[in-house]
Design a protein around this motif. Structure first.
Motif, PDB file in Angstrom:
ATOM      1  N   ARG A 277       1.268  -6.992  -6.027  1.00 64.47           N
ATOM      2  CA  ARG A 277       0.705  -7.637  -7.201  1.00 64.47           C
ATOM      3  C   ARG A 277       0.264  -6.631  -8.257  1.00 64.47           C
ATOM      4  O   ARG A 277       0.472  -6.814  -9.461  1.00 64.47           O
ATOM      5  CB  ARG A 277      -0.480  -8.513  -6.790  1.00 64.47           C
ATOM      6  N   THR A 278      -0.319  -5.523  -7.809  1.00 60.66           N
ATOM      7  CA  THR A 278      -0.931  -4.579  -8.751  1.00 60.66           C
ATOM      8  C   THR A 278      -0.132  -3.289  -8.935  1.00 60.66           C
ATOM      9  O   THR A 278      -0.349  -2.574  -9.913  1.00 60.66           O
ATOM     10  CB  THR A 278      -2.345  -4.206  -8.280  1.00 60.66           C
ATOM     11  N   GLY A 279       0.738  -2.968  -7.976  1.00 61.95           N
ATOM     12  CA  GLY A 279       1.497  -1.730  -8.056  1.00 61.95           C
ATOM     13  C   GLY A 279       0.741  -0.505  -7.585  1.00 61.95           C
ATOM     14  O   GLY A 279       1.265   0.613  -7.650  1.00 61.95           O
ATOM     15  N   ILE A 280      -0.486  -0.720  -7.087  1.00 60.67           N
ATOM     16  CA  ILE A 280      -1.271   0.418  -6.612  1.00 60.67           C
ATOM     17  C   ILE A 280      -2.179  -0.037  -5.472  1.00 60.67           C
ATOM     18  O   ILE A 280      -2.700  -1.164  -5.491  1.00 60.67           O
ATOM     19  CB  ILE A 280      -2.110   1.039  -7.750  1.00 60.67           C
ATOM     20  N   LEU A 281      -2.339   0.838  -4.494  1.00 58.12           N
ATOM     21  CA  LEU A 281      -3.244   0.571  -3.381  1.00 58.12           C
ATOM     22  C   LEU A 281      -4.094   1.819  -3.192  1.00 58.12           C
ATOM     23  O   LEU A 281      -3.602   2.865  -2.764  1.00 58.12           O
ATOM     24  CB  LEU A 281      -2.441   0.257  -2.112  1.00 58.12           C
ATOM     25  N   ALA A 282      -5.365   1.707  -3.583  1.00 59.58           N
ATOM     26  CA  ALA A 282      -6.280   2.848  -3.468  1.00 59.58           C
ATOM     27  C   ALA A 282      -6.887   2.890  -2.071  1.00 59.58           C
ATOM     28  O   ALA A 282      -7.163   1.853  -1.473  1.00 59.58           O
ATOM     29  CB  ALA A 282      -7.375   2.736  -4.521  1.00 59.58           C
ATOM     30  N   ASP A 283      -7.078   4.105  -1.573  1.00 62.85           N
ATOM     31  CA  ASP A 283      -7.674   4.305  -0.254  1.00 62.85           C
ATOM     32  C   ASP A 283      -6.994   3.434   0.806  1.00 62.85           C
ATOM     33  O   ASP A 283      -7.658   2.654   1.496  1.00 62.85           O
ATOM     34  CB  ASP A 283      -9.175   4.011  -0.300  1.00 62.85           C
TER      35      ASP A 283
END
Length: 331
Positions: A91-97
């Motif tokens: 959905r966001t194109g990024i997965l932090a941590d």
């Protein structure tokens, strides 16, 4: 829309044609040993565990712990749980941590992409979305999506554009991942690791892919039946398995159209669907390797598969071609 859906991976244990359970087919357990069998679903597939242990209570506790671990991983890798880590990434194109297991699985996926020259590619989800939208229409063209639409989807496919590190996972806007070609094998391996760490030496685990811990309790191999893709309910061959994993990818596993011309096994280079084989079965030391490479091999000529085997953790490949003829490649 007309779809034919059995399982993405169509492996049945032992006499699949008769529909028997694992427990009913097993030989008598060793004296004093208890057998606990669990059945359910995991990552959209039928899942089973059979554990042999001298302490039934401990076997039941291990089944419970294994299910908890599998469910935890499912919340990372599933496309069908709305708040899973994978859904958030798409959905966001990024997965932090990101969770260490997500980093691990995506890194393994990229390695198999490199080893197979891109035949295995977890970024093909835009192709799935395109075909699903196309065949969901009542007036869907039976020849498939328009070439221009396939070309547009292919601009969003490419494993090298996925950046994976321990701090974050990033991909360009519009790209999307599917782990359906590897996550079930990975979860199976993690469950096996858990059971082995608690001393289990005889077990059969299938979290969508099948892996044996040791032999049966009487010392004989587990029997894994491979379905005949041409005859519903018939077992084409049976593989004896000890301490090995088995995975089958078949074009019949999910079909978008009633004619069966379009299936879930996408070619990342052309945007088309696999058609060379009805099914590809791999035998490996790990379910992760068996899962990913049965998918990749579905797109390859047997000569190319044979050339790759020395560099891959695959011991045997059982091919059933489009005419129903079976052959084996041995590493």
């Amino acid at each position: 829309m007309t779809r034919t859906l059995s399982r993405r991976r169509f492996i049945r244990i032992s006499a699949a044609a008769a529909g028997f359970s694992i427990a009913s087919l097993d030989r008598p357990a060793l004296a004093g040993a208890a057998t606990v069998t669990w059945r359910g679903t995991m990552l959209g597939a039928i899942a089973t565990m059979e554990i042999h242990h001298e302490d039934r209570g401990e076997a039941e506790r291990l089944v419970s712990a294994a299910c908890m671990e599998a469910r935890r991983l499912e919340r990372l890798f599933s496309l069908y749980i709305k708040d899973s880590a994978l859904v958030e990434l798409n959905r966001t194109g990024i997965l932090a941590d990101p969770a260490p297991e997500m980093v691990d699985l995506l890194s393994i996926s990229q390695r198999y992409s490199e080893l197979t020259g891109g035949s295995f590619d977890i970024t093909v989800q835009p192709l799935w979305d395109l075909y699903a939208r196309h065949f969901s229409r009542e007036d869907a063209d039976p020849t498939g999506p328009p070439p221009a639409a396939i070309e547009a989807a292919l601009t969003l496919v490419g494993y090298r554009r996925l950046s994976v590190n321990r701090d974050r996972i990033v991909m360009p806007h519009g790209m999307a991942l599917t782990l359906n070609g590897i996550a079930q094998g990975y979860v199976t391996d993690k469950v096996v690791d858990l059971l082995r760490s608690h001393g289990v030496v005889h077990s059969l685990v299938d979290m969508g892919e099948t892996r044996a811990i040791g032999s049966r309790s009487d010392g004989t191999p587990w029997q894994v039946g491979i379905a005949d893709p041409k005859v519903t309910g018939r077992t084409e061959t049976i593989l004896p398995i000890v301490d090995r994993a088995v995975s089958t990818s078949g074009t019949y596993g999910f079909q978008f159209d009633a004619a069966g011309r379009f299936n879930h096994l996408f070619n990342p280079s052309t945007g088309g669907c696999a058609s060379r084989y009805c099914s590809v079965t791999t035998v490996s030391r790990t379910a992760t390797a068996a899962d990913a490479l049965s998918t990749a091999f579905s797109l390859m000529q047997d000569q190319r598969i044979r050339l790759l085997l020395p560099n891959l953790d695959i011991e045997r490949v059982h091919l059933i071609d489009a005419l129903g003829t079976a052959s084996d490649l041995i590493a």
